[in-house]
Design an enzyme around this catalytic site. Sequence first.
Site, short mmCIF file in Angstrom:
data_model
loop_
_atom_site.label_atom_id
_atom_site.label_comp_id
_atom_site.label_asym_id
_atom_site.label_seq_id
_atom_site.Cartn_x
_atom_site.Cartn_y
_atom_site.Cartn_z
N TRP A 357 0.76 -1.15 0.09
CA TRP A 357 0.00 -0.03 -0.04
C TRP A 357 0.85 1.22 -0.11
O TRP A 357 0.42 2.41 -0.22
CB TRP A 357 -0.96 -0.09 1.27
CG TRP A 357 -0.35 0.09 2.56
CD1 TRP A 357 0.50 -0.92 3.30
CD2 TRP A 357 -0.35 1.28 3.45
NE1 TRP A 357 0.85 -0.44 4.35
CE2 TRP A 357 0.49 1.08 4.51
CE3 TRP A 357 -1.02 2.46 3.22
CZ2 TRP A 357 0.34 1.73 5.53
CZ3 TRP A 357 -0.69 3.30 4.51
CH2 TRP A 357 0.03 2.98 5.46
N ASP A 358 2.15 1.09 0.15
CA ASP A 358 3.20 2.16 0.16
C ASP A 358 2.84 3.08 -1.16
O ASP A 358 3.01 4.24 -1.18
CB ASP A 358 4.53 1.72 0.22
CG ASP A 358 4.88 0.99 1.40
OD1 ASP A 358 3.88 0.26 1.94
OD2 ASP A 358 6.05 0.92 1.80
N GLU A 488 1.59 -1.59 13.47
CA GLU A 488 1.75 -2.82 13.36
C GLU A 488 2.41 -3.55 14.78
O GLU A 488 2.62 -4.95 15.03
CB GLU A 488 2.69 -3.37 12.38
CG GLU A 488 2.10 -3.32 10.92
CD GLU A 488 3.16 -3.46 9.99
OE1 GLU A 488 2.51 -3.63 8.66
OE2 GLU A 488 4.62 -3.30 9.90
N LYS A 601 4.54 2.13 16.31
CA LYS A 601 5.59 1.94 15.06
C LYS A 601 5.62 3.12 14.27
O LYS A 601 6.77 3.72 13.70
CB LYS A 601 5.44 0.84 14.42
CG LYS A 601 6.39 0.38 13.33
CD LYS A 601 5.97 -0.81 12.67
CE LYS A 601 6.97 -1.22 11.52
NZ LYS A 601 6.60 -2.43 10.71
N GLN A 602 4.39 3.60 13.73
CA GLN A 602 4.24 4.86 12.84
C GLN A 602 2.86 5.23 13.06
O GLN A 602 1.95 4.77 13.71
CB GLN A 602 4.39 4.04 11.51
CG GLN A 602 3.48 3.28 10.88
CD GLN A 602 3.44 2.68 9.62
OE1 GLN A 602 4.19 1.58 9.51
NE2 GLN A 602 3.02 2.86 8.44
#
Length: 775
Positions: A357-358, A488, A601-602
Amino acid sequence: MKNYLKHDEWCIIEEGFHREFNEITESVCSLGNGRMGQRGNFEETFTGKTLQGNYVAGVYYPDKTRVGWWKNGYPEYFAKVLNAANWIGIKVEIEDEILDLNNCEVNDFTRVLNMKDGYLERSFTAILASGKQVRVNSKRINSIVDDESGAIRYSITPLNFDGKIVLTPFIDGDIKNKDANYDEKFWEEIQKETAFAEGYIELATKKTGFHVLTGQRFEIFQNGKSVDFQGFPIKAEKFVASQVTLNVTANEETVLVKYACNLSSENHNVEDLLSKSKAYLKRIAAKGFDKMVAEQAEKWASKWEMNDIVIEGDVAAQQGIRFNIFQMNQTYTGEDARLNIGPKGFTGEKYGGSTYWDTEAYCIPFYLATADQQVSRNLLVYRWKQLGKAIENAQKLGFKDGAALYPMVTMNGEECHNEWEITFEEIHRNGAIAYAIYDYVNYTGDKKYLGEYGFEVLLGIARFWAQRVNWSEAKKQYVMLGVTGPNEYENNVNNNFYTNYFAVWCLKYVIEATEYIKSTDEARFNELVSITNFDETNEFGKFQHIIDNMYFPQSEELGVYLQQDGFLDKELIQVKDLPASERPINQKWSWDRILRSCFIKQADVLQGMYFFEDDFDLATIKRNYDFYEPMTVHESSLSPCVHSILAAKLGDKARSYEFYNRAARLDLDDYNNDTEDGCHITSMAGTWMSLVKGFGGMRVRDGKAYFSPFVPENWASFSFKVRFGGNLLNIKTTSDEVIIENLAGGDTSIFLYGEEQLLTEKSTITVEQKDAVAV
């Protein structure tokens, strides 16, 4: 964080041989041309730390996954871009000694990636065990003009002896992927052939049946003149070479020029591969190495003319952004709609080189603004072509009636990821694919795309969301259970805010798109109804009920949306209170400890606020930013850019710059201790976004471009170019003023600090620099 590469505006420079970081430098010094890629490996023998890597676009293997295949619906394989035949090899023997920088003294070593002209150059002096000294210079390109080829000029000069050297240019197809799950080799030999100063080997992948013919052709010069030589042909399993013995004299240069090509059955008939390879090599050899290098420089100059970003006053930042732009342009050219962008591009094997999906979330904005419109359109069409597979993926999980679940990882549209909590729970990627359609249409104004391709994808995704939610009698609302959001470090959670919000947005957008198609092209709409078995009344009725009744977890006391149900049950600790010895936590902590922690994580909630910023007031964004960012460890390469953009919006210029710099130099300084596996290609597009959308404040609304730029404190100025509405604009910002040039295209207008400005054809406007206003 490493700091051994010299700061330079146009080059990546390693001075002195850093053996301990060699795999990192190999990643950073990778070359590519959209069709093939090559890590920055040495041509000659090297027995030290190295990750050999040569890749051909579109060629992959379904490696049997190690875990999970007993679970119903689990993918049976993990697709991998293969390490293909090593075409750069040149074995060098000096008398009876093999030149190997791992086994000799190395002086005056430099390795330079020239991003302006698109080549890699290396030079060194080697002192062998016998005391013999040689000076070597190598220069190579992956041609972006002849994009199935590469070329090398390899020079060797004896410094303190006369004697013999043996040069053996070779192609080695007996290779394997470092990440092969069962240590398997993925290639089978089909044929090989050698002739004078030539060699060819055709390999085919097991299972998938891709054929790649790699060929070489070479010539030798001494003292600047072509020399006759006798080549001794060598054949072995998956290996061809030609061995040449030469007399050499001290301080006289011997040069081997090697031309190579990789022709794939993706682009040529299998039966024609050998003959076409011979013709291809004959053609580029007739050009000669110097002309190929000159053409390479000319083509790169045209690319930089369109998408360079110029920073004055900060060489490290300038190097960082150009490195990111360079690698993006090496990875994907948009000329072939069958191809996509792997997270490592052509620089390493990690993540299999597959599509994530990046592409939709991070790469499409870059190509929308820096390349022809067809490039980003091709990336969308890529997903449309795989809609059937996305429907099959959903069917395997029990969904029906045309519901589509796009894969987390894919080569051909089929899901091939090998971790359950990501493969089947990280379903927010469906939202990113829908958003990319919106992003493209919003930026380009190409609303015809909705009827041509977009509607079918949007409807399939909407049908998935409508079946994925369920009604909660307890809450009297729709909920979404058992998901993983962008963070994640949380798995199998209920009601991830980002995923729920995206689902609702997708349902709204398909309704909006449908209304547009019906009102502008009724015939096409009726055709789409037939193709998709679309029942507007019943389906939209269900969609609207979900839109009106979706549950979003939030804390009224804190004034924030909750990442998921129960987030406040965690022990809320800020990253600043973590000992440095325990970071990165993904390398120091058990997975159990990570999952129970609050650490992120992000961007997750903040990822949603980045996408849908117009849905939230500034105070809401700030409360959520102040709550979540301090708990974010940024151990995903995709994290810093989103935080940089949001910090800029909130007026926190220092933090915005801090995040930008981390994103821009992520691989050059090896922030996450993983660059040896390959560069973070898709996050490089995020670096571009953090500068253009962050510092530049660029947004597109209702067919107009908005800018609200500011200059980071330690910069003198910065400028960037964007294509928009048929115009090429250059936006330069200093501490005093903003200068916008309409370089190409007709009259247009833009909004600067909220005020409309007219730009006539080939005109320039200058406006006083203001404190950036929230955009």
